[in-house]
Design an enzyme around this catalytic site. Sequence first.
Site, PDB file in Angstrom:
ATOM      1  CG  ASN A   1      48.401  28.964  43.420  1.00  0.00           C
ATOM      2  OD1 ASN A   1      49.451  28.374  43.680  1.00  0.00           O
ATOM      3  ND2 ASN A   1      48.379  30.193  42.949  1.00  0.00           N
TER       4      ASN A   1
ATOM      5  CE  LYS B   1      46.718  33.237  46.387  1.00  0.00           C
ATOM      6  NZ  LYS B   1      47.269  34.009  45.313  1.00  0.00           N
TER       7      LYS B   1
ATOM      8  NE  ARG C   1      50.922  29.136  39.710  1.00  0.00           N
ATOM      9  CZ  ARG C   1      51.632  30.010  40.400  1.00  0.00           C
ATOM     10  NH1 ARG C   1      51.440  30.156  41.688  1.00  0.00           N
ATOM     11  NH2 ARG C   1      52.541  30.730  39.800  1.00  0.00           N
TER      12      ARG C   1
ATOM     13  CG  HIS D   1      53.347  35.061  35.364  1.00  0.00           C
ATOM     14  ND1 HIS D   1      54.102  36.216  35.352  1.00  0.00           N
ATOM     15  CD2 HIS D   1      53.014  34.833  36.661  1.00  0.00           C
ATOM     16  CE1 HIS D   1      54.217  36.680  36.595  1.00  0.00           C
ATOM     17  NE2 HIS D   1      53.572  35.854  37.410  1.00  0.00           N
TER      18      HIS D   1
ATOM     19  CG  HIS E   1      51.007  38.156  34.545  1.00  0.00           C
ATOM     20  ND1 HIS E   1      49.926  37.321  34.643  1.00  0.00           N
ATOM     21  CD2 HIS E   1      51.400  38.394  35.821  1.00  0.00           C
ATOM     22  CE1 HIS E   1      49.663  37.075  35.910  1.00  0.00           C
ATOM     23  NE2 HIS E   1      50.560  37.702  36.642  1.00  0.00           N
TER      24      HIS E   1
ATOM     25  NE  ARG F   1      60.132  36.744  42.061  1.00  0.00           N
ATOM     26  CZ  ARG F   1      58.922  36.376  41.641  1.00  0.00           C
ATOM     27  NH1 ARG F   1      58.387  36.927  40.566  1.00  0.00           N
ATOM     28  NH2 ARG F   1      58.263  35.443  42.276  1.00  0.00           N
TER      29      ARG F   1
ATOM     30  CD  GLU G   1      47.555  33.034  36.637  1.00  0.00           C
ATOM     31  OE1 GLU G   1      47.153  33.983  37.329  1.00  0.00           O
ATOM     32  OE2 GLU G   1      48.724  32.639  36.666  1.00  0.00           O
TER      33      GLU G   1
HETATM   34  P1  ADP Z   1      50.188  38.597  42.255  1.00  0.00           P
HETATM   35  O1  ADP Z   1      51.342  38.636  41.317  1.00  0.00           O
HETATM   36  O2  ADP Z   1      50.571  38.450  43.700  1.00  0.00           O
HETATM   37  O3  ADP Z   1      49.038  37.697  41.816  1.00  0.00           O
HETATM   38  P2  ADP Z   1      48.414  40.757  41.503  1.00  0.00           P
HETATM   39  O4  ADP Z   1      48.271  40.347  40.093  1.00  0.00           O
HETATM   40  O5  ADP Z   1      47.219  40.676  42.393  1.00  0.00           O
HETATM   41  O6  ADP Z   1      49.621  40.087  42.224  1.00  0.00           O
HETATM   42  O7  ADP Z   1      48.930  42.282  41.503  1.00  0.00           O
HETATM   43  C1  ADP Z   1      49.221  42.964  42.679  1.00  0.00           C
HETATM   44  C2  ADP Z   1      49.637  44.376  42.304  1.00  0.00           C
HETATM   45  O8  ADP Z   1      48.524  45.034  41.666  1.00  0.00           O
HETATM   46  C3  ADP Z   1      50.031  45.239  43.507  1.00  0.00           C
HETATM   47  O9  ADP Z   1      51.215  45.967  43.205  1.00  0.00           O
HETATM   48  C4  ADP Z   1      48.873  46.207  43.615  1.00  0.00           C
HETATM   49  O10 ADP Z   1      49.251  47.454  44.120  1.00  0.00           O
HETATM   50  C5  ADP Z   1      48.485  46.355  42.163  1.00  0.00           C
HETATM   51  N1  ADP Z   1      47.153  46.972  42.028  1.00  0.00           N
HETATM   52  C6  ADP Z   1      45.954  46.449  42.349  1.00  0.00           C
HETATM   53  N2  ADP Z   1      44.980  47.373  42.147  1.00  0.00           N
HETATM   54  C7  ADP Z   1      45.582  48.509  41.695  1.00  0.00           C
HETATM   55  C8  ADP Z   1      45.146  49.805  41.301  1.00  0.00           C
HETATM   56  N3  ADP Z   1      43.867  50.141  41.343  1.00  0.00           N
HETATM   57  N4  ADP Z   1      46.064  50.690  40.876  1.00  0.00           N
HETATM   58  C9  ADP Z   1      47.371  50.361  40.841  1.00  0.00           C
HETATM   59  N5  ADP Z   1      47.851  49.166  41.181  1.00  0.00           N
HETATM   60  C10 ADP Z   1      46.983  48.232  41.606  1.00  0.00           C
END
Ligand code: ADP
Length: 397
Positions: A8, A15, A89, A178, A206, A239, A383
Site C-alpha cells: 500500500n 506499507k 493497492r 474501501h 467501514h 473529513r 484488505e
Molecule cells: P485508517 O482509516 O487510517 O485505516 P483505522 O481503521 O485504523 O484507520 O481506524 C482508526 C480509528 O480507530 C481512530 O479514530 C482510532 O481512535 C479508532 N480506534 C482504534 N481503537 C479504538 C478503540 N479501542 N476505541 C475507539 N476507537 C478506536
Amino acid sequence: MSKTISINAGSSSLKWQLYEMPAEKVLAKGIIERIGLNDSISTVKYDGKSDSQTLDIADHTQAVKLLLDDLQKHGIIKDFAEITGVGHRVVAGGEYFKESCLIGDVEIDKIEALSALAPLHNPAHVAGIRAFKELLPDITSVAVFDTAFHASMPEVSYRYPLPTKYYEEYQARKYGAHGTSHQYVANEAAKVLGKPLEELKLITAHIGNGVSLTAIKDGKCLDTSMGFTPLAGPMMGTRSGDIDPALIPYLIEKDPDVKDAADLINVLNKQSGLLGVSETSSDMREIQDGKAKGDPKASLAFDMFVNRLQRFIGQYVAELNGLDALVFTAGIGENSAEIREAVVSGLSWFGMLLDPAKNVFGAEGDISKDGAAVRVLVIPTDEELVIARDVERLKKV
Ligand code: ADP
C-alpha cells in the site's frame, strides 16, 4: 509454497505485508515512512519482534530496495527468488478497472492517467509498482482497486443529478472507495450468517479514520457513501463528509486563510470531521475520553458522528427495502463498543438490538440480541489478505 507481498504505497509512505501462500500466513509486515524527506523511518515486524531504523530514503525504489534487504537481513527470506508475487493497492480504478488485474505497461499508464481521480494516491501507487518492476521484474504483479467492488453499482446510484455532459465528458460520477474492505467483510458476514452472500441484504460500515458505508444486494454493491472522491459520505476523522456545496464559494470569500477552492477542499479533507468540531483530535479514542470528561465539543463531535452514520444506515435500509445484517468494521467499527451502542440504539425501529454482553471490546461475530429481526455483526477487515489472494488467483490465469 511461495511468498507474496501486499503493498500500500502512499505519497511518502509504503506499507507492506509478506505472506506465505497459499497458507495465508503472515511472515512479516512493516511500514516505511517519510520517503523523500529527511529521517525516513522503516519498521519491520516479524516473529513477535519489531525493528526500526532511521535513515534517508530518497524515493519509492530505494524504499523497496531497503524493504527487500531488510527481509534478507532478518532472515525472513534467504533469496529474493522466494518472492513470486506482489499485489498493489490502487485507490482509483475509474470506469476502466472493474476488477483486479495483472499489471503490464498499459495498466501502469492507465493507473497514472487516472490520477485526476486520486491525485495524492495514484501517482504514489505507480511509483510503488515501478519500483517493484525495476527490482523484481519477473514476479507476478497485480493491482487491486478500492473502487472495483463498487463497479457493479447501478447508474441510478452512481450518477449525480448534474448536466449529463459532466458525466459523459468529464467522468463526474460516484466511484466509491474501501471496496476491498466492504467486499471482504460482506463475504465473511455471509459465512457468519450461514447463507450465500447473493441471498443477503447487507450494510457494511467501514468506520476508521476514513468512513464509508455500502449497501449490498445480490452479492453486489447497490450504493456506497464515498463519491467522486473519498470526501463524500458521513462525517470522518478529519473529513467533513457531505455538506451543502454552496458553502464552498461562501467560505472561500469569508475565510482570509483560504485562497481558493483547492485550499478549502484541503480544509474539508484535513481539518474537518471529528477534528474540526472537537478542536482537539481526529482520534475517536480521544473524542470518547473528552466526552467522558464532560468536554462539550468532544460530546458534540461524537453525537454528530453517530447521527451521520445513522442517516446513511436509514437511507440504505430504504434503498435495499429491507436488511439482514449491519456489519461494523475498521478501527472504530471493530474496537468501539461505545460507538456501536450509540449508533444501534437509534435503529431499534428497524429491528436492530444489541446484546450488551456481546457488544464489548474485542467482540467479533454476531453482537445482536437473540431474536432481533436484523443481525448486527463485528467483522475485522483484512484488505492485505484480499490483495495476497488476488495475486495467487491471477498467477494461475
Ligand atoms: P485508517 O482509516 O487510517 O485505516 P483505522 O481503521 O485504523 O484507520 O481506524 C482508526 C480509528 O480507530 C481512530 O479514530 C482510532 O481512535 C479508532 N480506534 C482504534 N481503537 C479504538 C478503540 N479501542 N476505541 C475507539 N476507537 C478506536
